[in-house]
Design an enzyme around this catalytic site. Structure first.
Site, PDB file in Angstrom:
ATOM      1  N   GLY A  17       0.813  -1.204   0.000  1.00 37.94           N
ATOM      2  CA  GLY A  17       0.000   0.000   0.000  1.00 37.94           C
ATOM      3  C   GLY A  17       0.848   1.256   0.000  1.00 37.94           C
ATOM      4  O   GLY A  17       2.011   1.239   0.396  1.00 37.94           O
ATOM      5  N   THR A 137       5.476   1.684   5.887  1.00 36.24           N
ATOM      6  CA  THR A 137       4.077   1.420   6.212  1.00 36.24           C
ATOM      7  C   THR A 137       3.596   2.483   7.171  1.00 36.24           C
ATOM      8  O   THR A 137       4.314   2.853   8.102  1.00 36.24           O
ATOM      9  CB  THR A 137       3.858   0.030   6.836  1.00 36.24           C
ATOM     10  OG1 THR A 137       2.503  -0.065   7.315  1.00 36.24           O
ATOM     11  CG2 THR A 137       4.797  -0.223   8.013  1.00 36.24           C
ATOM     12  N   ILE A 138       2.384   2.966   6.950  1.00 35.85           N
ATOM     13  CA  ILE A 138       1.827   3.936   7.892  1.00 35.85           C
ATOM     14  C   ILE A 138       1.414   3.251   9.191  1.00 35.85           C
ATOM     15  O   ILE A 138       1.124   3.914  10.178  1.00 35.85           O
ATOM     16  CB  ILE A 138       0.631   4.712   7.293  1.00 35.85           C
ATOM     17  CG1 ILE A 138      -0.557   3.792   6.999  1.00 35.85           C
ATOM     18  CG2 ILE A 138       1.058   5.480   6.049  1.00 35.85           C
ATOM     19  CD1 ILE A 138      -1.820   4.548   6.595  1.00 35.85           C
ATOM     20  N   ASP A 139       1.418   1.912   9.201  1.00 42.41           N
ATOM     21  CA  ASP A 139       1.031   1.170  10.401  1.00 42.41           C
ATOM     22  C   ASP A 139       2.118   1.188  11.475  1.00 42.41           C
ATOM     23  O   ASP A 139       1.839   0.877  12.641  1.00 42.41           O
ATOM     24  CB  ASP A 139       0.706  -0.283  10.052  1.00 42.41           C
ATOM     25  CG  ASP A 139      -0.504  -0.417   9.142  1.00 42.41           C
ATOM     26  OD1 ASP A 139      -1.187   0.602   8.912  1.00 42.41           O
ATOM     27  OD2 ASP A 139      -0.760  -1.526   8.641  1.00 42.41           O
ATOM     28  N   ARG A 185      -3.355  -2.914  10.387  1.00 40.73           N
ATOM     29  CA  ARG A 185      -3.754  -4.322  10.298  1.00 40.73           C
ATOM     30  C   ARG A 185      -3.314  -5.145  11.497  1.00 40.73           C
ATOM     31  O   ARG A 185      -4.096  -5.892  12.082  1.00 40.73           O
ATOM     32  CB  ARG A 185      -3.159  -4.947   9.021  1.00 40.73           C
ATOM     33  CG  ARG A 185      -3.375  -6.450   8.910  1.00 40.73           C
ATOM     34  CD  ARG A 185      -2.687  -7.003   7.682  1.00 40.73           C
ATOM     35  NE  ARG A 185      -3.208  -6.407   6.482  1.00 40.73           N
ATOM     36  CZ  ARG A 185      -4.340  -6.782   5.890  1.00 40.73           C
ATOM     37  NH1 ARG A 185      -5.067  -7.746   6.440  1.00 40.73           N
ATOM     38  NH2 ARG A 185      -4.757  -6.200   4.800  1.00 40.73           N
ATOM     39  N   GLU A 244      -8.356  -0.916  12.835  1.00 43.07           N
ATOM     40  CA  GLU A 244      -8.968  -1.921  11.965  1.00 43.07           C
ATOM     41  C   GLU A 244      -8.435  -3.320  12.263  1.00 43.07           C
ATOM     42  O   GLU A 244      -9.078  -4.324  11.939  1.00 43.07           O
ATOM     43  CB  GLU A 244      -8.747  -1.587  10.496  1.00 43.07           C
ATOM     44  CG  GLU A 244      -7.310  -1.728  10.025  1.00 43.07           C
ATOM     45  CD  GLU A 244      -7.136  -1.537   8.528  1.00 43.07           C
ATOM     46  OE1 GLU A 244      -8.141  -1.367   7.820  1.00 43.07           O
ATOM     47  OE2 GLU A 244      -5.975  -1.560   8.075  1.00 43.07           O
ATOM     48  N   GLU A 314      -7.243   8.579   3.089  1.00 45.42           N
ATOM     49  CA  GLU A 314      -6.925  10.004   2.998  1.00 45.42           C
ATOM     50  C   GLU A 314      -5.483  10.296   3.402  1.00 45.42           C
ATOM     51  O   GLU A 314      -4.942  11.351   3.095  1.00 45.42           O
ATOM     52  CB  GLU A 314      -7.842  10.824   3.919  1.00 45.42           C
ATOM     53  CG  GLU A 314      -9.318  10.675   3.638  1.00 45.42           C
ATOM     54  CD  GLU A 314      -9.965   9.584   4.481  1.00 45.42           C
ATOM     55  OE1 GLU A 314     -11.167   9.673   4.736  1.00 45.42           O
ATOM     56  OE2 GLU A 314      -9.243   8.645   4.877  1.00 45.42           O
TER      57      GLU A 314
END
Length: 432
Positions: A17, A137-139, A185, A244, A314
């Protein structure tokens, strides 16, 4: 050009992503690569075309073409989740395509799935291709040294905070509750980072359950407890942030069993991507929670407006803030420096920085040979940073049940006797 020597061709590709800062890595790696004597190729759409043996989607990158892209979001090379390791044919196609292109070095940008694909390229090329993987990763869930973030996380959090503050003001103005679903995730870093900085009413992340089974009923009761506690204080609005990853914490079986009678189909379908992950975006988790909460609140005699909002898409292609613009320049530069080092002839690596110094992390030490992924970095729920977040949330706690006056006030908010309220919601505070 380093000593006038053409070192061969360097390929750059992006998988997984999007994350803010991808273009910064591409720019820095391209500029330093050319300055060090490489011809640089940008491979479009990750491994999608290479896995088919297609070399037509590789484009020449130049300093002039990339020098102004480091502050732009998105990826000039696109991205994809194609998994070339799913079949031997796909993997051989990748190797043949890279050989045909004359590639001797590869900069891979992506998460742990892309890292595994890069590690297979290094291993199966038998030393013919040097490989440096830049983790993104933004996670923020990859196990980099110390508290080093993954690039893109700080930008995603930055923009997420402002979006959440706007929604919080709307909630206050209109006397409603927002149920915000944050990407993340495997870990709750982004949900916690946004929610804590924006002073969300409540934040729920998978780690707080410490690995035990999570149910929709429990999540609903935690949220309802927060709503009722605010009502008892005379406040009719609030913002809840849910990671999420709670979907994966419940698991496919947990979701299906919780929504019997085919109701789950109203909220999307359960499917998996090429790497075996649940397609979390296919499940309308926010709408599911909103409907369940509305129904259960009405059963308690409480009518209010709840609004669900997903927060993630976003953020993924936002223009990077200065932190990520600088950080990704270091990573792109560091990737080239590693590829030219003697170590790169002995192992492929994930590029990281610690205390301002580039640290190559060998694939074999970072990737689990069984899961083919990196160990996930979870939120430390035993540390003071999480403890601080909890102290500023509004949620039912043991003290609420041990203070008779407070318990009576909470019970009165839903026309219950104190003992009834204890029996119904005591488990939220860890009471038996």
């Amino acid at each position: 050009m380093a000593n006038g020597i053409i070192r061969g061709k360097l390929a750059i590709l992006v998988g997984g992503g999007p994350a803010p800062g991808i273009n910064g890595v591409i720019s820095a790696a391209t500029i330093e690569g050319i300055n060090q004597g490489f011809k640089v190729l940008g491979v479009r759409d990750g491994y999608r075309w290479l896995a088919q043996g297609d070399t037509e989607h590789a484009v020449r990158l130049t300093i002039e073409g990339v020098k102004g892209i480091h502050l732009r979001g998105g990826s000039i090379l696109g991205t994809s989740r194609t998994n070339p390791t799913k079949s031997e044919t796909s993997m051989q196609n990748v190797l043949s395509a890279l050989e045909e292109l004359g590639v001797v070095a590869l900069v891979s940008i992506g998460g742990d799935d892309t890292a595994f694909s890069a590690s297979r390229v290094y291993k199966q090329a038998n030393g013919a291709i040097r490989v440096a993987h830049v983790p993104k990763t933004i996670d923020n869930d990859l196990p980099l040294p110390g508290s080093t973030p993954t690039f893109g996380f700080e930008t995603a959090r930055h923009h997420g905070v402002y979006l959440l503050r706007n929604l919080a003001e709307d909630a206050r103005t209109t006397s409603r509750w927002y149920i915000i679903i944050s990407m993340g995730r495997a870990a709750g870093h982004l949900a916690l980072g946004i929610g804590k900085a924006a002073a969300a009413t409540l934040i729920v992340i998978p780690e707080q359950f410490r690995g035990r089974p999570v149910t929709l009923d429990e999540i609903c009761d935690i949220i309802i407890g927060s709503i009722l506690k605010r009502r008892a204080e005379g406040t009719q609005y609030g913002v809840v942030v849910l990671a999420e990853g709670l979907i994966e914490a419940m698991g496919e079986a947990g979701l299906v069993s919780a929504m019997q009678g085919g109701k789950l189909e109203r909220y999307g379908k359960i499917s998996r991507d090429e790497h075996g992950h649940l397609h979390l975006g296919e499940i309308e988790f926010g709408r599911l929670m909103k409907d369940l909460l509305t129904e259960r609140l009405e059963q308690l005699g409480v009518k209010m407006t709840l609004v669900d909002k997903d927060l993630g898409y976003e953020l993924r292609c936002a223009d990077p803030i200065p932190f990520d613009a600088e950080y990704t320049r270091d990573l792109g530069y560091g990737a080239i420096k590693f590829l030219l080092s003697p170590e790169a002839g002995n192992f492929g690596a994930i590029v990281s920085f610690e205390d301002g110094k580039m640290v190559p992390l060998p694939f074999e030490k970072m990737l689990n040979p069984e899961t083919k992924r990196m160990q996930m970095r979870k939120v430390n729920v035993d540390g003071e940073a999480y403890e601080c977040a909890c102290h500023y949330m509004i949620r039912l706690e043991r003290d609420d049940f041990e203070d008779p006056a407070q318990l009576r006030k909470l019970a009165a908010s839903v026309s219950m006797r104190p003992e009834q309220f204890r029996q119904r919601f005591g488990h939220v505070a860890g009471l038996k």
